[in-house]
Design a protein around this motif. Structure first.
Motif, PDB file in Angstrom:
ATOM      1  N   ASP A 215       0.834  -1.207   0.000  1.00 61.76           N
ATOM      2  CA  ASP A 215       0.000   0.000   0.000  1.00 61.76           C
ATOM      3  C   ASP A 215       0.871   1.261   0.000  1.00 61.76           C
ATOM      4  O   ASP A 215       1.966   1.276   0.587  1.00 61.76           O
ATOM      5  CB  ASP A 215      -0.930   0.010   1.212  1.00 61.76           C
TER       6      ASP A 215
ATOM      7  N   PHE B 252       0.666   5.914  -0.819  1.00 60.57           N
ATOM      8  CA  PHE B 252       0.001   7.109  -1.327  1.00 60.57           C
ATOM      9  C   PHE B 252       1.050   8.083  -1.822  1.00 60.57           C
ATOM     10  O   PHE B 252       2.204   8.063  -1.392  1.00 60.57           O
ATOM     11  CB  PHE B 252      -0.904   7.759  -0.262  1.00 60.57           C
TER      12      PHE B 252
ATOM     13  N   VAL C 124      -3.561   6.746  -4.619  1.00 59.66           N
ATOM     14  CA  VAL C 124      -3.526   5.715  -3.576  1.00 59.66           C
ATOM     15  C   VAL C 124      -3.412   4.383  -4.297  1.00 59.66           C
ATOM     16  O   VAL C 124      -4.165   4.103  -5.235  1.00 59.66           O
ATOM     17  CB  VAL C 124      -4.790   5.755  -2.696  1.00 59.66           C
ATOM     18  N   LEU C 125      -2.460   3.577  -3.847  1.00 58.34           N
ATOM     19  CA  LEU C 125      -2.086   2.380  -4.595  1.00 58.34           C
ATOM     20  C   LEU C 125      -1.965   1.186  -3.666  1.00 58.34           C
ATOM     21  O   LEU C 125      -1.513   1.308  -2.528  1.00 58.34           O
ATOM     22  CB  LEU C 125      -0.761   2.656  -5.312  1.00 58.34           C
ATOM     23  N   ASN C 126      -2.359   0.024  -4.169  1.00 58.13           N
ATOM     24  CA  ASN C 126      -2.256  -1.229  -3.425  1.00 58.13           C
ATOM     25  C   ASN C 126      -1.562  -2.255  -4.296  1.00 58.13           C
ATOM     26  O   ASN C 126      -2.184  -2.870  -5.156  1.00 58.13           O
ATOM     27  CB  ASN C 126      -3.648  -1.718  -3.006  1.00 58.13           C
TER      28      ASN C 126
ATOM     29  N   THR D 246       5.165  -1.792  -5.989  1.00 59.85           N
ATOM     30  CA  THR D 246       4.674  -0.440  -5.720  1.00 59.85           C
ATOM     31  C   THR D 246       5.681   0.605  -6.156  1.00 59.85           C
ATOM     32  O   THR D 246       5.318   1.615  -6.774  1.00 59.85           O
ATOM     33  CB  THR D 246       4.355  -0.297  -4.228  1.00 59.85           C
TER      34      THR D 246
ATOM     35  N   THR E  88      -5.062   0.896  -8.232  1.00 55.30           N
ATOM     36  CA  THR E  88      -4.689   2.302  -8.024  1.00 55.30           C
ATOM     37  C   THR E  88      -5.855   3.236  -8.320  1.00 55.30           C
ATOM     38  O   THR E  88      -6.606   3.019  -9.271  1.00 55.30           O
ATOM     39  CB  THR E  88      -3.510   2.680  -8.948  1.00 55.30           C
TER      40      THR E  88
ATOM     41  N   SER F  21      -8.874  -1.138  -6.517  1.00 56.61           N
ATOM     42  CA  SER F  21      -9.680  -1.306  -5.314  1.00 56.61           C
ATOM     43  C   SER F  21      -9.817  -0.123  -4.365  1.00 56.61           C
ATOM     44  O   SER F  21     -10.729  -0.128  -3.533  1.00 56.61           O
ATOM     45  CB  SER F  21      -9.129  -2.493  -4.506  1.00 56.61           C
ATOM     46  N   PRO F  22      -8.931   0.896  -4.344  1.00 62.68           N
ATOM     47  CA  PRO F  22      -9.152   1.996  -3.394  1.00 62.68           C
ATOM     48  C   PRO F  22     -10.522   2.650  -3.564  1.00 62.68           C
ATOM     49  O   PRO F  22     -10.999   2.836  -4.683  1.00 62.68           O
ATOM     50  CB  PRO F  22      -8.018   2.981  -3.727  1.00 62.68           C
TER      51      PRO F  22
ATOM     52  N   SER G 166      -7.597   2.400   1.097  1.00 62.61           N
ATOM     53  CA  SER G 166      -7.220   1.185   0.371  1.00 62.61           C
ATOM     54  C   SER G 166      -8.089   0.025   0.846  1.00 62.61           C
ATOM     55  O   SER G 166      -8.853   0.137   1.817  1.00 62.61           O
ATOM     56  CB  SER G 166      -5.740   0.875   0.612  1.00 62.61           C
ATOM     57  N   ASP G 167      -7.960  -1.118   0.178  1.00 64.13           N
ATOM     58  CA  ASP G 167      -8.804  -2.246   0.559  1.00 64.13           C
ATOM     59  C   ASP G 167      -8.446  -2.799   1.933  1.00 64.13           C
ATOM     60  O   ASP G 167      -9.248  -3.493   2.549  1.00 64.13           O
ATOM     61  CB  ASP G 167      -8.779  -3.347  -0.509  1.00 64.13           C
TER      62      ASP G 167
ATOM     63  N   THR H 176      -5.005   5.443   4.490  1.00 60.41           N
ATOM     64  CA  THR H 176      -6.089   6.419   4.505  1.00 60.41           C
ATOM     65  C   THR H 176      -5.516   7.773   4.093  1.00 60.41           C
ATOM     66  O   THR H 176      -4.502   8.206   4.646  1.00 60.41           O
ATOM     67  CB  THR H 176      -6.724   6.539   5.896  1.00 60.41           C
TER      68      THR H 176
END
Length: 380
Positions: A181, A183, A196-198, A210, A250, A269-270, A316-317, A373
């Motif tokens: 995760d 940001f 925001v990235l997972n 990432t 993302t 998914s965010p 994020s998820d 977050t």
């Protein structure tokens, strides 16, 4: 020769990057008759303070913690008339810590202004020196981070950013053992880009995925590309490296700080929510393919609008999908409860409240995923 003392800014620029607290303490003793000076830095989660000049133990003095939270100077006078002042150390909205100064008496208006100037100069110098010495990062860490966490923290843009138009803050947990995760943000005139990235996977491999995606998006952004081109370059970079076996979910946002329009590319998914007055609603975006899933993937922009005073939240998820022990996901109701508890808090405090709610939701169970977050208050 001038009788005026050398400014603290000049002294800090001439100092070694690891000696900034000592330079400020010496300046305040010489020119403001300070009895004691302490520079307190926040930990990675902006929850506690560690002194740089005294023993490296967590400082729990209420005055310092109030100053950190409120971002306002505070003064306490003891029975003998001695003054203890706490001044926020902040740089472009980033809360770095607190400067504590003890004086023989309450400072007059001119002295108080000098102290605020010293705190502001020190904050800028600390931010600039962070890449030149390990002293300040060492003080921020409560335990040794994993290699993945080390990589992720070095990749983050900061923990908050703001001016009179907006206040933006992000939080990443668990701080010392994160996975993929992340940001990112960048301000250019009236345009604010937030992602925001997972990244998929575990440990160092997730962090490398990432890092590839984030640096590809930055490369495109710094060459003037819009968020569609940023997403496409990052997707191509991941697919070229991993052949579609991994991906990075993302959300890319570009916010017009004048008109409130938000361009969005939802590539995974965010989740994005907006708080307006007492209402909280999810922004419904068309989910496109995560970055790196297929070669030469093309993305499209969607648009929505903020109103002055709105709060934009991206999670994020690891936040919205958290379901410890098979419970209903955090995002179904507990997230809204946590968000309502932030109504009177600035974004810098709101991210901590949401994450605290997430920890309580797990009731002591170990989270199965890391979590991000990001909160934006648009003031206009």
């Amino acid at each position: 020769m001038s009788d005026h003392p050398v400014s603290v800014g000049t002294l800090l620029r001439a100092a070694a990057p690891d000696r900034l607290p000592e330079v400020v303490a010496d300046h305040l003793r010489r020119h403001l008759a300070a009895d004691r000076v302490e520079v307190l830095l926040t930990d990675l989660m902006v929850r506690s303070l560690t002194p740089l000049l005294g023993p490296p133990e967590t400082d729990t003095e209420p005055g310092a913690l109030r100053c950190l939270g409120s971002q306002q100077p505070g003064t306490e006078i003891d029975a003998a008339g001695r003054a203890r002042l706490h001044l926020p150390l902040s740089c472009w909205g980033e809360r770095l810590g607190v400067l504590r100064v003890e004086l023989p008496e309450r400072p007059g208006p001119e002295q108080a202004e000098q102290l605020r100037t010293v705190a502001d100069e020190l904050a800028v110098a600390l931010r600039a020196a962070d890449r030149m010495t390990d002293r300040y990062r060492t003080a921020q860490c409560r335990q040794r981070p994993t290699m993945a966490a080390e990589l992720q923290w070095d990749l983050l843009p900061g923990r908050s950013l703001g001016d009179d138009r907006f206040l933006l803050a992000g939080q990443l947990e668990p701080a010392y053992d994160v996975r993929g995760d992340h940001f990112d943000w960048a301000l250019a005139g009236d345009r604010l880009t937030v992602t925001v990235l997972n990244g998929a996977g575990e440990g160092l491999e997730a962090a490398l995925i990432t890092a590839t995606a984030v640096n590809a998006m930055r490369n495109a952004r710094r060459c003037g590309a819009d968020i569609v081109e940023q997403a496409e370059l990052a997707s191509d970079a991941l697919h070229s490296r991993y052949g579609g076996s991994v991906h990075a979910a993302t959300l890319l946002l570009e916010i017009d700080l004048v008109g409130g329009w938000v361009d969005a590319v939802d590539a995974g998914s965010p989740h994005c929510l907006v708080g307006r007055s007492n209402e909280i609603s999810q922004v419904r975006l068309e989910q496109q393919l995560p970055l790196g899933m297929f070669g030469e993937t093309r993305y499209e922009i969607e648009r929505f609008r903020l109103e002055p005073g709105d709060r934009l939240l991206v999670v994020s998820d690891g936040v919205h999908a958290a379901a410890p022990g098979g419970s209903p996901p955090f995002g179904e109701s507990a997230l809204l409860t946590a968000l309502r508890g932030t109504r009177l808090q600035p974004a810098t405090e709101a991210v901590g409240t949401v994450m605290r709610g997430l920890r309580e939701f797990h009731a002591g169970a170990e989270p199965e995923d890391d979590a991000v977050t990001v909160c934006l208050d648009w003031r206009r």
